[in-house]
Write an enzyme that holds these catalytic residues in place. Structure first.
Site, short mmCIF file in Angstrom:
data_model
loop_
_atom_site.label_atom_id
_atom_site.label_comp_id
_atom_site.label_asym_id
_atom_site.label_seq_id
_atom_site.Cartn_x
_atom_site.Cartn_y
_atom_site.Cartn_z
N HIS A 101 7.45 5.36 1.32
CA HIS A 101 8.09 4.14 0.80
C HIS A 101 8.94 4.48 -0.45
O HIS A 101 10.04 3.96 -0.62
CB HIS A 101 7.05 3.11 0.37
CG HIS A 101 6.19 2.58 1.47
ND1 HIS A 101 4.83 2.77 1.51
CD2 HIS A 101 6.48 1.82 2.55
CE1 HIS A 101 4.32 2.16 2.57
NE2 HIS A 101 5.30 1.58 3.23
N ASP A 129 9.34 4.67 11.81
CA ASP A 129 9.24 3.57 12.77
C ASP A 129 10.56 3.51 13.51
O ASP A 129 11.38 2.61 13.29
CB ASP A 129 8.93 2.27 12.01
CG ASP A 129 7.63 2.37 11.26
OD1 ASP A 129 6.59 2.08 11.83
OD2 ASP A 129 7.65 2.79 10.07
N HIS A 134 3.25 4.46 -0.45
CA HIS A 134 3.04 5.91 -0.50
C HIS A 134 4.42 6.56 -0.68
O HIS A 134 5.44 5.86 -0.76
CB HIS A 134 2.33 6.40 0.77
CG HIS A 134 2.99 5.95 2.05
ND1 HIS A 134 4.24 6.37 2.43
CD2 HIS A 134 2.57 5.09 3.02
CE1 HIS A 134 4.56 5.82 3.58
NE2 HIS A 134 3.58 5.02 3.96
N TYR A 173 0.87 -1.18 0.00
CA TYR A 173 0.00 0.00 0.00
C TYR A 173 0.91 1.24 0.00
O TYR A 173 0.87 2.09 0.87
CB TYR A 173 -0.97 0.01 1.18
CG TYR A 173 -2.28 0.68 0.82
CD1 TYR A 173 -3.18 0.05 -0.05
CD2 TYR A 173 -2.62 1.95 1.28
CE1 TYR A 173 -4.36 0.66 -0.43
CE2 TYR A 173 -3.80 2.57 0.90
CZ TYR A 173 -4.65 1.92 0.05
OH TYR A 173 -5.82 2.54 -0.34
P1 AMP Z 1 5.53 -0.39 6.28
O1 AMP Z 1 5.06 -0.73 4.90
O2 AMP Z 1 4.64 0.54 7.01
O3 AMP Z 1 5.94 -1.60 7.07
O4 AMP Z 1 6.87 0.45 6.08
C1 AMP Z 1 7.93 -0.03 5.30
C2 AMP Z 1 9.11 0.89 5.48
O5 AMP Z 1 8.75 2.20 5.09
C3 AMP Z 1 9.58 0.98 6.94
O6 AMP Z 1 11.00 1.03 6.97
C4 AMP Z 1 8.98 2.28 7.39
O7 AMP Z 1 9.69 2.91 8.43
C5 AMP Z 1 9.06 3.10 6.12
N1 AMP Z 1 8.11 4.22 6.15
C6 AMP Z 1 6.76 4.15 6.27
N2 AMP Z 1 6.23 5.38 6.30
C7 AMP Z 1 7.27 6.26 6.23
C8 AMP Z 1 7.39 7.68 6.22
N3 AMP Z 1 6.32 8.47 6.31
N4 AMP Z 1 8.62 8.23 6.13
C9 AMP Z 1 9.71 7.43 6.05
N5 AMP Z 1 9.68 6.09 6.03
C10 AMP Z 1 8.48 5.51 6.12
#
Ligand code: AMP
Length: 286
Positions: free
Chosen positions: A37, A150, A34, A32
């Site tokens: 990512h 995170d 954005h 998903y």
């Molecule tokens: P997730 O899909 O939420 O598990 O995130 C995958 C990776 O994207 C992780 O390393 C998150 O820390 C990073 N991530 C998600 N949202 C953000 C953001 N707004 N800014 C920077 N990194 C992000």
């Protein structure tokens, strides 16, 4: 761009890339996608010859009653976005391939996972450490790129790779925010229009913390109180925690002497949102 759905196939491909002397950069995600990512992918692309992105909503990092079933998913859209960013391989495994019947091995990182999100999500970091270990063994990256959004996850992965002699570099990338300041998150998709104002209180609360710090305040409880009061003044917010911790050990601090981070988790309607700021670093919020 190739899509690989099978763990063994990914492993063989990674091995052959390595044998050619090419470097692999890896961005693990739950999809998903954005802009946050995509920024990770742009950074990762600079660091290697082949960019691998995984899309896997990892069941072991969700506790009972959390949003595993509801977590937003849209593979076709993710595929198109990844292609635009020049991703070489999407690794898109099934739950059954990652956790076949009989699966029973987990990785636990101790101290740094106890505080913050570890308090309200007791199995979360065990799931994160386990899936990252598995993904690292499958994708064999030279570099793995994580977001600072995170923050506790990044600290946990750095600790784990150091402690277990995993031969790779971990790179942290700054938080990407929406134009109004909200940290981008796949879970923002759950926010109703009327909840956005309440969601804005997280990033604006961080701004208040930064201002107090920049004006010389060093007492953690003073800063925490100001941020809590600000967030609580917004209807529809339910604070899980507002804490100031040592940026490396993630233990609570009373006085901001060493590098410290303020971390927040707040429920706004359905989603539980997180945000953070490392004192002394830039924070660009309107
Ligand atoms: P997730 O899909 O939420 O598990 O995130 C995958 C990776 O994207 C992780 O390393 C998150 O820390 C990073 N991530 C998600 N949202 C953000 C953001 N707004 N800014 C920077 N990194 C992000």
């Amino acid at each position: 761009m190739d899509i690989i759905r099978n763990c063994r196939e990914m492993q063989l491909r990674a091995e052959s890339i390595r044998q050619e002397g090419r470097r692999i950069a890896f961005v693990p995600t739950m999809g998903y996608l954005h802009e946050g990512h995509l920024n990770l992918m742009r950074e990762a692309k600079k660091l290697a010859d082949e960019l691998v992105v995984s899309i896997f909503v990892n069941p072991t990092q969700f506790g009972p009653g959390e949003d595993y079933e509801k977590y937003p998913r849209d593979f076709e859209r993710d595929e198109a976005l990844a292609k635009q960013e020049g991703v070489d391989i999407i690794f898109y495994p099934s739950v059954d391939d990652m956790y076949p019947p009989g699966y029973q091995t987990y990785v636990t990182v101790e101290e740094v996972t106890r505080n913050l999100c570890g308090m309200s999500r007791p199995v979360h970091f065990r799931g994160v450490a386990t899936v990252c270990t598995k993904l690292f063994n499958i994708v064999k990256p030279h570099t793995a790129v994580f977001g600072k959004k995170d923050y506790q996850q990044l600290v946990t992965i750095r600790r784990m790779t150091a402690d277990l002699n995993m031969d790779m570099e971990i790179v942290g990338v700054d938080i990407t925010r929406e134009s109004d300041g909200i940290a981008m998150s796949s879970r923002n998709a759950y926010l109703k229009q009327e909840e956005r104002e309440a969601a804005l209180s997280l990033s604006r609360g961080l701004k208040i913390a930064k201002k107090l710090y920049d004006d010389g305040e060093r007492g953690a409880s003073v800063i925490i109180r100001a941020v809590r009061e600000y967030i609580e003044s917004h209807e529809g917010t339910d604070i899980d925690y507002v804490k100031i911790c040592d940026a490396e050990t993630l233990e609570d601090v009373e006085t901001l002497e060493r590098e410290s981070v303020i971390a927040l988790a707040v429920r706004v309607g359905l989603p539980r949102l997180i945000d953070n700021h490392v004192f002394g670093e830039p924070l660009i919020i309107p």
